[in-house]
Design a protein around this motif. Structure first.
Motif, mmCIF file in Angstrom:
data_model
loop_
_atom_site.group_PDB
_atom_site.id
_atom_site.type_symbol
_atom_site.label_atom_id
_atom_site.label_comp_id
_atom_site.label_asym_id
_atom_site.label_seq_id
_atom_site.Cartn_x
_atom_site.Cartn_y
_atom_site.Cartn_z
ATOM 1 N N VAL A 82 116.654 69.030 -36.464
ATOM 2 C CA VAL A 82 116.955 67.738 -37.088
ATOM 3 C C VAL A 82 116.527 67.742 -38.549
ATOM 4 N N VAL A 131 119.069 67.533 -41.934
ATOM 5 C CA VAL A 131 118.979 66.490 -42.961
ATOM 6 C C VAL A 131 118.758 67.117 -44.331
ATOM 7 N N LEU A 191 120.398 60.187 -42.336
ATOM 8 C CA LEU A 191 119.355 59.722 -41.426
ATOM 9 C C LEU A 191 119.766 58.387 -40.835
ATOM 10 N N SER A 192 119.673 58.282 -39.536
ATOM 11 C CA SER A 192 119.949 57.021 -38.862
ATOM 12 C C SER A 192 118.722 56.641 -38.041
ATOM 13 N N LEU A 203 118.392 58.886 -35.031
ATOM 14 C CA LEU A 203 117.931 60.223 -35.381
ATOM 15 C C LEU A 203 116.423 60.233 -35.595
ATOM 16 N N VAL A 204 115.922 59.239 -36.312
ATOM 17 C CA VAL A 204 114.484 59.153 -36.571
ATOM 18 C C VAL A 204 113.732 58.871 -35.275
#
Length: 128
Positions: free
Chosen positions: A83, A87, A94-95, A98-99
């Protein structure tokens, strides 16, 4: 065009099955490919598979030379590092999902590897 009787085909009820139309052209027509792949795409796919195989081979050879705890930690960090690099290097946006996924995986690695021993130490010191 002519209608042919199929040899030995019948329905459950015993009725003979007959095709509606039979033509030699229907059975012999070439089927066009669904996807056309150029030589450059095939070469890129081959290089991708080869580099992936080399990377997995090197990873497995390196794991033989480290302790099992270190190896499991390194293999567990594969998803969060994927991940992070997607990025940083590929420009992926970044969403929140995702975080959140990154944080959940990273926290689960910390909890599974440390066994929460870092929290037990301050509690023991406070009791004594």
């Amino acid at each position: 065009m002519r209608v042919r009787e199929p040899a030995g085909l019948s329905h459950r009820s015993g009725a003979k099955l007959r095709p509606v139309v039979s033509s030699p052209l229907l059975c012999q027509a070439p089927v066009p490919p669904l996807v056309t792949v150029t030589a450059a795409q095939r070469g890129g796919a081959n290089r991708s598979v080869f580099t992936l195989c080399v990377a997995i081979l090197v990873q497995n050879l390196a794991l033989a030379h480290v302790p099992s705890a270190t190896g499991s930690l390194l293999l567990s960090l594969e998803s969060p590092s994927g991940v992070l690099f997607s990025v940083l290097l590929a420009g992926e946006m970044l969403s929140a999902r995702l975080v959140a996924g990154f944080a959940l995986i990273f926290c689960s690695i910390v909890v599974s590897e440390a066994k929460l021993a870092f929290l037990a130490r301050p509690l023991r010191e406070a009791r004594s």
